[in-house]
Design a protein around this motif. Structure first.
Motif, mmCIF file in Angstrom:
data_model
loop_
_atom_site.group_PDB
_atom_site.id
_atom_site.type_symbol
_atom_site.label_atom_id
_atom_site.label_comp_id
_atom_site.label_asym_id
_atom_site.label_seq_id
_atom_site.Cartn_x
_atom_site.Cartn_y
_atom_site.Cartn_z
ATOM 1 N N MET A 32 0.839 -1.209 0.000
ATOM 2 C CA MET A 32 0.000 0.000 0.000
ATOM 3 C C MET A 32 0.871 1.255 0.000
ATOM 4 N N VAL A 33 1.974 1.226 0.757
ATOM 5 C CA VAL A 33 2.908 2.358 0.762
ATOM 6 C C VAL A 33 3.532 2.510 -0.623
ATOM 7 N N LEU A 34 3.904 1.404 -1.226
ATOM 8 C CA LEU A 34 4.490 1.439 -2.554
ATOM 9 C C LEU A 34 3.507 2.049 -3.558
ATOM 10 N N ALA A 35 2.253 1.641 -3.490
ATOM 11 C CA ALA A 35 1.233 2.186 -4.396
ATOM 12 C C ALA A 35 1.052 3.690 -4.171
ATOM 13 N N ALA A 36 0.977 4.110 -2.913
ATOM 14 C CA ALA A 36 0.811 5.536 -2.613
ATOM 15 C C ALA A 36 2.033 6.329 -3.070
ATOM 16 N N GLY A 37 3.217 5.819 -2.778
ATOM 17 C CA GLY A 37 4.441 6.520 -3.146
ATOM 18 C C GLY A 37 4.628 6.633 -4.646
ATOM 19 N N VAL A 38 4.365 5.560 -5.363
ATOM 20 C CA VAL A 38 4.491 5.595 -6.824
ATOM 21 C C VAL A 38 3.445 6.540 -7.421
ATOM 22 N N SER A 39 2.235 6.525 -6.887
ATOM 23 C CA SER A 39 1.197 7.455 -7.362
ATOM 24 C C SER A 39 1.636 8.899 -7.166
ATOM 25 N N GLU A 40 2.220 9.184 -5.999
ATOM 26 C CA GLU A 40 2.692 10.544 -5.732
ATOM 27 C C GLU A 40 3.843 10.925 -6.671
ATOM 28 N N LEU A 41 4.753 9.988 -6.934
ATOM 29 C CA LEU A 41 5.865 10.279 -7.854
ATOM 30 C C LEU A 41 5.376 10.524 -9.279
ATOM 31 N N LEU A 42 4.450 9.701 -9.736
ATOM 32 C CA LEU A 42 3.897 9.888 -11.083
ATOM 33 C C LEU A 42 3.147 11.214 -11.186
ATOM 34 N N ALA A 43 2.357 11.521 -10.155
ATOM 35 C CA ALA A 43 1.624 12.790 -10.139
ATOM 36 C C ALA A 43 2.598 13.961 -10.137
ATOM 37 N N ALA A 44 3.646 13.881 -9.312
ATOM 38 C CA ALA A 44 4.639 14.949 -9.240
ATOM 39 C C ALA A 44 5.297 15.173 -10.592
ATOM 40 N N THR A 45 5.644 14.096 -11.269
ATOM 41 C CA THR A 45 6.294 14.202 -12.573
ATOM 42 C C THR A 45 5.365 14.834 -13.610
ATOM 43 N N ALA A 46 4.132 14.345 -13.660
ATOM 44 C CA ALA A 46 3.165 14.889 -14.623
ATOM 45 C C ALA A 46 2.896 16.373 -14.372
ATOM 46 N N LEU A 47 2.751 16.751 -13.111
ATOM 47 C CA LEU A 47 2.456 18.144 -12.786
ATOM 48 C C LEU A 47 3.670 19.032 -13.011
ATOM 49 N N LEU A 48 4.850 18.548 -12.674
ATOM 50 C CA LEU A 48 6.067 19.323 -12.890
ATOM 51 C C LEU A 48 6.238 19.662 -14.364
ATOM 52 N N LEU A 49 6.064 18.674 -15.218
ATOM 53 C CA LEU A 49 6.230 18.869 -16.654
ATOM 54 C C LEU A 49 5.006 19.503 -17.313
ATOM 55 N N GLY A 50 3.864 19.415 -16.645
ATOM 56 C CA GLY A 50 2.633 19.858 -17.289
ATOM 57 C C GLY A 50 2.298 18.955 -18.451
ATOM 58 N N LEU A 51 2.518 17.653 -18.252
ATOM 59 C CA LEU A 51 2.272 16.666 -19.300
ATOM 60 C C LEU A 51 1.201 15.695 -18.822
#
Length: 173
Positions: free
Chosen positions: A51-70
């Protein structure tokens, strides 16, 4: 407005990256995957480490998408969903709303900020703005209202199973 959206995306991406790094790697004073997994499991979220892995990966993917605006709506959905789940989990575990008392106030604010990007899009200073096409513009670059509403609804629905599990675990304690 575009500079405001850029600032919102950058701050939100930085916060989500930090949250993920705390969970997954123990950076920035975090617990790391093993200890955070134990905490998640104690809340009834099993298996805790997964569950931590799922939450952490979701946060990393969200951070990347938002940072790039992609693919900003996808990033907004991941961020809003993960943060609503975090807020509900914290609030139900502590019985309090306010962050100072262990409640979910802060994750709810992050979820709301992410949902805003679902309604507005990433703005001109984004990779989304560089892609052309009518469908891309309607859903990603300048999303229609239904995109933001769908993100908000999906984030709320995502929290329901977690709320039920946390309530069940709290009742068993």
């Amino acid at each position: 407005m575009d500079i405001g959206l850029l600032l919102l995306r950058l701050v939100l991406a930085l916060i989500l990256f930090t949250h993920a790094s705390q969970k997954l790697g123990g950076w920035f004073g975090g617990n790391g995957l093993a200890r955070q997994g134990e905490i998640f499991a104690s809340l009834g979220l099993h298996p805790g480490r997964a569950m931590v892995l799922a939450a952490g990966v979701s946060e990393l993917l969200a951070a990347t998408a938002l940072l790039l605006g992609l693919l900003t709506p996808v990033g907004a959905l991941l961020a809003a969903g993960t943060m609503v789940v975090a807020g509900v989990t914290m609030q139900l575990n502590s019985g309090k709303f306010w962050n100072i008392a262990g409640g979910g106030e802060y994750p709810y604010v992050l979820a709301a900020a992410a949902a805003v990007l679902g309604f507005t899009g990433a703005g001109a200073y984004s990779l989304d703005a560089q892609v052309s096409g009518e469908a891309w513009s309607t859903v990603v670059h300048e999303p229609a209202t239904w995109v933001g509403a769908l993100i908000l609804l999906a984030a709320l629905v995502a929290a329901v199973p977690f709320a039920l599990v946390v309530r069940r675990a709290a009742a068993a304690r």
